[in-house]
Design a protein around this motif. Structure first.
Motif: not given
Length: 209
Positions: A7-15, A40-47
Motif C-alpha cells: 500500500a505504498g503507491g500514490r494511487g493517482s489513476r483513481l484520483n 485464511a490464517g495469515c499473519e498480516t502486515m501492511v507495507v
C-alpha cells in the motif's frame, strides 16, 4: 504464512487520495484485503511508504502491523521489507486494491503453493474477467490456452527474495480476483459485489475520515 499487503503507491489513476483508504460500503478498501488474509490464517502486515502517510496513520491507529518502505517501486519495496524483516520462509504478497478477494481464494493460493513445491507462485485471472488498470490488461500471458492477467497475489521464498525464482502459475477463473479497483466504475462494481443488499451504496475518499 506472513502476508504483505502493498500500500505504498500514490494511487493517482483513481484520483481520490490514498487508494487503500477509499471507503467501499463504509469500510476502507484495504480492510477487506487484510480481513481475507487474516481469516485464511495469515499473519498480516501492511507495507506503506512516505507516499501514503494517511494509510500509515490508519494502520497505527488500528493496531495493524506496518512496515514503512522506501517507495522505490512495488518489487523493490517487497524485497526491502522481506530482507529487513529477516523472513526466510514463504511470504505472500498482495496488492491492496482487490477488495473482493475472499479467505477461500487466499487459502486456495496457499494450498496450491504447498502442493506445487516450487519456490514461488504467481496467480493469474482470465483477461476476460479483468477490470481496472489498462496497464494490468496490457501485461498478459497464455496459461493453459487462456489469455490471462496477473491477479496481484504471489508467494515468494524469503531466503531467495533477491533472486529470480522458479514459479508455479495458478490460473483462477474468479471475478473477485479480476476486479482491480482503478476507476470509479470499478468502485461501483466492488460496492455492488460487497454489499449487494444495500440501498444507495456509495464510496468516498479515505481522507474524509
Amino acid at each position: 504464512m506472513l502476508a504483505l499487503i502493498l500500500a505504498g503507491g500514490r494511487g493517482s489513476r483513481l484520483n481520490m487520495g490514498e487508494k487503500p483508504l477509499v471507503t467501499i460500503c463504509g469500510r476502507p478498501m484495504i480492510e477487506y484485503v487484510l480481513d481475507a488474509f487474516a481469516l485464511a490464517g495469515c499473519e498480516t502486515m501492511v507495507v506503506a511508504s512516505p507516499q501514503t502517510p494517511y494509510t500509515r496513520n490508519w494502520c497505527r491507529a488500528h493496531g495493524i502491523a506496518l512496515y514503512s518502505a522506501g517507495a522505490r517501486g512495488y518489487v523493490a519495496d517487497i524485497v526491502e521489507a522481506v530482507t529487513e524483516l529477516g523472513e526466510e520462509g514463504p511470504v505472500v504478497t498482495s496488492v491492496s486494491d482487490i477488495p473482493c478477494i475472499t479467505p477461500d481464494l487466499v487459502a486456495r493460493v496457499q494450498e496450491t503453493y504447498l502442493e506445487a513445491g516450487t519456490p514461488a507462485l504467481s496467480t493469474w485471472v482470465p483477461a476476460a474477467r479483468c477490470t481496472g488498470s489498462a496497464l494490468r490488461l496490457s501485461y498478459q500471458e497464455c496459461i493453459d490456452g487462456v489469455a490471462t492477467c496477473p491477479a496481484g497475489v504471489n508467494i515468494l521464498l524469503g531466503a531467495r527474495i533477491a533472486e529470480e525464482q522458479e514459479e508455479y502459475r495458478l490460473l483462477v477463473d474468479d471475478p473477485a480476483l479480476g476486479l482491480n479497483v482503478n476507476t470509479r466504475a470499478d468502485l461501483a462494481l466492488a460496492a455492488r459485489r460487497l454489499c449487494p443488499d444495500a440501498t444507495g451504496v456509495s464510496w468516498s475518499s479515505g481522507h474524509e475520515s
